[in-house]
Write a protein that holds these residues in place. Structure first.
Motif, short mmCIF file in Angstrom:
data_model
loop_
_atom_site.label_atom_id
_atom_site.label_comp_id
_atom_site.label_asym_id
_atom_site.label_seq_id
_atom_site.Cartn_x
_atom_site.Cartn_y
_atom_site.Cartn_z
N MET A 1 63.80 54.80 52.97
CA MET A 1 63.12 55.94 53.59
C MET A 1 63.68 57.26 53.06
O MET A 1 62.96 58.12 52.55
N ALA A 2 65.03 57.38 53.16
CA ALA A 2 65.66 58.61 52.69
C ALA A 2 65.46 58.77 51.19
O ALA A 2 65.20 59.88 50.70
N ALA A 3 65.56 57.63 50.46
CA ALA A 3 65.37 57.70 49.01
C ALA A 3 63.95 58.14 48.68
O ALA A 3 63.74 59.01 47.81
N ALA A 4 62.98 57.57 49.38
CA ALA A 4 61.58 57.94 49.13
C ALA A 4 61.39 59.43 49.40
O ALA A 4 60.74 60.14 48.62
N LEU A 5 61.98 59.92 50.50
CA LEU A 5 61.88 61.35 50.82
C LEU A 5 62.52 62.19 49.72
O LEU A 5 61.95 63.20 49.30
N GLY A 6 63.69 61.74 49.24
CA GLY A 6 64.38 62.48 48.19
C GLY A 6 63.53 62.58 46.94
O GLY A 6 63.39 63.65 46.36
N VAL A 7 62.94 61.44 46.54
CA VAL A 7 62.07 61.45 45.36
C VAL A 7 60.90 62.40 45.58
O VAL A 7 60.55 63.21 44.70
N ALA A 8 60.33 62.36 46.80
CA ALA A 8 59.18 63.23 47.08
C ALA A 8 59.58 64.69 47.00
O ALA A 8 58.87 65.51 46.39
N VAL A 9 60.73 65.03 47.57
CA VAL A 9 61.17 66.43 47.55
C VAL A 9 61.44 66.89 46.13
O VAL A 9 61.10 68.01 45.74
N ALA A 10 62.03 65.98 45.31
CA ALA A 10 62.31 66.35 43.92
C ALA A 10 61.01 66.60 43.16
O ALA A 10 61.00 67.40 42.21
N GLY A 11 59.94 65.95 43.55
CA GLY A 11 58.68 66.11 42.85
C GLY A 11 57.86 67.31 43.28
O GLY A 11 56.81 67.58 42.70
N ILE A 12 58.29 68.01 44.32
CA ILE A 12 57.52 69.15 44.82
C ILE A 12 57.52 70.27 43.79
O ILE A 12 58.56 70.55 43.18
N PRO A 13 56.41 70.92 43.55
CA PRO A 13 56.41 72.04 42.61
C PRO A 13 57.31 73.16 43.09
O PRO A 13 57.32 73.49 44.27
N ARG A 14 58.10 73.70 42.16
CA ARG A 14 59.00 74.80 42.51
C ARG A 14 58.34 76.11 42.14
O ARG A 14 57.20 76.15 41.67
N GLU A 15 59.12 77.20 42.32
CA GLU A 15 58.49 78.51 42.19
C GLU A 15 58.13 78.87 40.75
O GLU A 15 57.44 79.85 40.51
N HIS A 16 58.60 78.05 39.76
CA HIS A 16 58.25 78.39 38.38
C HIS A 16 57.15 77.49 37.82
O HIS A 16 56.75 77.63 36.68
N ALA A 17 56.68 76.56 38.63
CA ALA A 17 55.63 75.66 38.15
C ALA A 17 54.33 76.44 37.93
O ALA A 17 54.11 77.49 38.52
N ALA A 18 53.50 75.90 37.04
CA ALA A 18 52.20 76.54 36.81
C ALA A 18 51.30 76.25 38.01
O ALA A 18 51.50 75.28 38.74
N LEU A 19 50.32 77.12 38.19
CA LEU A 19 49.37 76.88 39.28
C LEU A 19 48.57 75.62 38.99
O LEU A 19 48.27 75.34 37.83
N PRO A 20 48.22 74.88 40.03
CA PRO A 20 47.38 73.70 39.78
C PRO A 20 46.00 74.10 39.26
O PRO A 20 45.57 75.25 39.42
N LEU A 21 45.34 73.14 38.66
CA LEU A 21 44.06 73.43 38.01
C LEU A 21 43.04 74.02 38.96
O LEU A 21 42.33 74.98 38.62
N ILE A 22 42.97 73.44 40.17
CA ILE A 22 41.92 73.91 41.09
C ILE A 22 42.15 75.37 41.45
O ILE A 22 41.20 76.16 41.56
N ALA A 23 43.44 75.78 41.58
CA ALA A 23 43.71 77.17 41.91
C ALA A 23 43.28 78.09 40.78
O ALA A 23 42.66 79.13 41.00
N ARG A 24 43.58 77.67 39.53
CA ARG A 24 43.15 78.48 38.38
C ARG A 24 41.64 78.61 38.33
O ARG A 24 41.09 79.69 38.12
#
Lengths: 298, 122
Positions: free
Chosen positions: A1-24
């Motif tokens: 559970m904690a590992a899955a959460l950790g992986v999910a948090v690591a995969g979250i876009p950070r403030e330098h990521a490009a905008l997703p396609l739909i937003a563009r």
């Protein structure tokens, strides 16, 4: 559970990521296709209009459930006065419930407030300014003091205009949802400052529920006509005014205005249904006499 | 640094869940649910944030930029802001339903203690 959460948090876009396609995509078509300079409005009422459409009916479903849950079996006209309507049943069923002296006083004050014609005599005063200082609770006045009333008189028109402005100037941040919430705030301020009687002509279940469903019908119409005229649900079928004008969004603006009606009336119904809720004194039909016996034994 | 926001959202969600699981007062349970809702708002708005970005408004772009450049460049994600707007409205509606149920429960059982609401107990 904690590992899955950790992986999910690591995969979250950070403030330098490009905008997703739909937003563009939404940012690019906002001006050419909708003549809206505000992409959030464009997304709410345009690109993701179907999402908003569904949300509207979720809101409607919630309002209907609140109405169903709060409505009592006694006949009533308004949101308030339910206990007066149930007075006869209460008398038969449970005349002495919780009746210590404070409760009695509070209840008689409430009864006075709920009788429309009882403004003269009988101890109900219009404003607390007439009550001498140090009078014990409960407050028997209908309105609030002159300070509150004046402040709200000043603030109300500003608030009301600001709410409508949010909706009309749809090319700047705003729209029907915040506008509707502001309208609820306006009604609640009038209620708080001047008492129930001042709003009882507007806050009526029949009027509000009709308006709510009219708003919903307007939304359905705005979206369906896109399917009829343009071949896709929610497409713009109204002429687009030049950008930076109130009509520049076409159907998005129509959607926004109907959403204002829908949200304002829906929230008002929910809030006043909750505020006016009181004990249901009429007996249940049929099966649950045992249940009631248990309740009285407690 | 946006990670702090995410962690705050997780903490809020956890607080809400804790309240939900440990309290017996129905009003507090509804408050816990509201906390969990609030954590999703924070999470969505934080997801929309981009470093050094402006608000997604093409009305009067910052000096030296045109609306067209903004669309390609550095703005906060408007889609997630739309999600947050949706979530707020749904949250209000759901809270209203919860509260009306709580009032009816309180009237029927004369208590707010979830433990004493016995009808559902096997």
């Amino acid at each position: 559970m904690a590992a899955a959460l950790g992986v999910a948090v690591a995969g979250i876009p950070r403030e330098h990521a490009a905008l997703p396609l739909i937003a563009r995509y939404a940012l690019e078509i906002a001006i050419p296709r909708w003549k809206l300079t505000e992409p959030v409005n464009e997304i709410v009422y345009g690109t993701r209009g179907f999402d908003t459409f569904g949300e509207t009916f979720l809101l409607l479903a919630a309002v209907v459930s609140v109405i169903v849950i709060t409505r009592s079996r006694e006949p009533r006209q308004g949101y308030f006065g339910e206990s007066a309507a149930g007075a006869r049943e209460q008398e038969q069923d449970d005349p002495a419930v919780g009746a210590d002296a404070t409760a009695q006083r509070a209840r008689s004050a409430e009864r006075l407030e709920q009788r429309d014609q009882a403004s003269k005599g009988e101890g109900l005063v219009e404003t607390p300014d007439a009550v001498p200082l140090g009078t014990p609770a409960p407050e028997r006045a209908e309105a609030m003091t002159v300070v509150v009333r004046t402040a709200i008189r000043v603030a109300l028109p500003i608030l009301a205009v600001a709410g409508l402005y949010l909706v009309v100037w749809g090319y700047s941040p705003g729209g029907g949802f915040p506008g509707g919430a502001v309208m609820l705030g306006v009604l609640l301020l009038v209620y708080a400052a001047f008492g129930r009687r001042k709003i009882s002509r507007v806050i009526r279940p029949d009027l509000l529920e009709t308006l709510e469903l009219a708003g919903a019908a307007l939304i359905i119409m705005a979206e369906i006509l896109g399917l009829v005229f343009k071949g896709s649900f929610g497409a713009n079928w109204l002429p687009l005014a030049p950008e930076l004008t109130p009509l520049s969004g076409g159907v998005a603006q129509l959607f926004s205005v109907s959403e204002l009606i829908e949200v304002a009336t829906g929230l008002t119904i929910a809030v006043f249904a909750l505020l006016g809720m009181s004990h249901d004194w009429a007996r249940d039909e049929g099966s649950d006499s045992a249940d009631r016996g248990e309740e009285q034994g407690r | 640094m946006i990670l702090v926001n995410y962690l705050a959202a997780v903490a809020l969600f956890g607080t809400g869940l804790y309240v939900l699981l440990t309290r017996r007062n129905l009003i507090k349970i509804v408050m816990g649910l509201s906390l969990m809702e609030a954590s999703t708002y924070l999470f969505l708005v934080s997801l929309a944030y981009r470093a050094g970005s402006t608000a997604p408004v093409l009305l009067s772009p910052p000096a030296g930029k045109t609306a067209k450049q903004l669309a390609h460049g550095n703005v906060a994600d408007p889609v997630l802001q739309n999600f947050c707007l949706t979530a707020v409205v749904i949250g209000v509606a759901v809270t209203a339903v919860f509260l009306s149920v709580v009032v009816r429960v309180a009237q029927h059982y004369r208590t707010l203690d979830a433990d004493r609401v016995r009808a559902m107990r096997g």
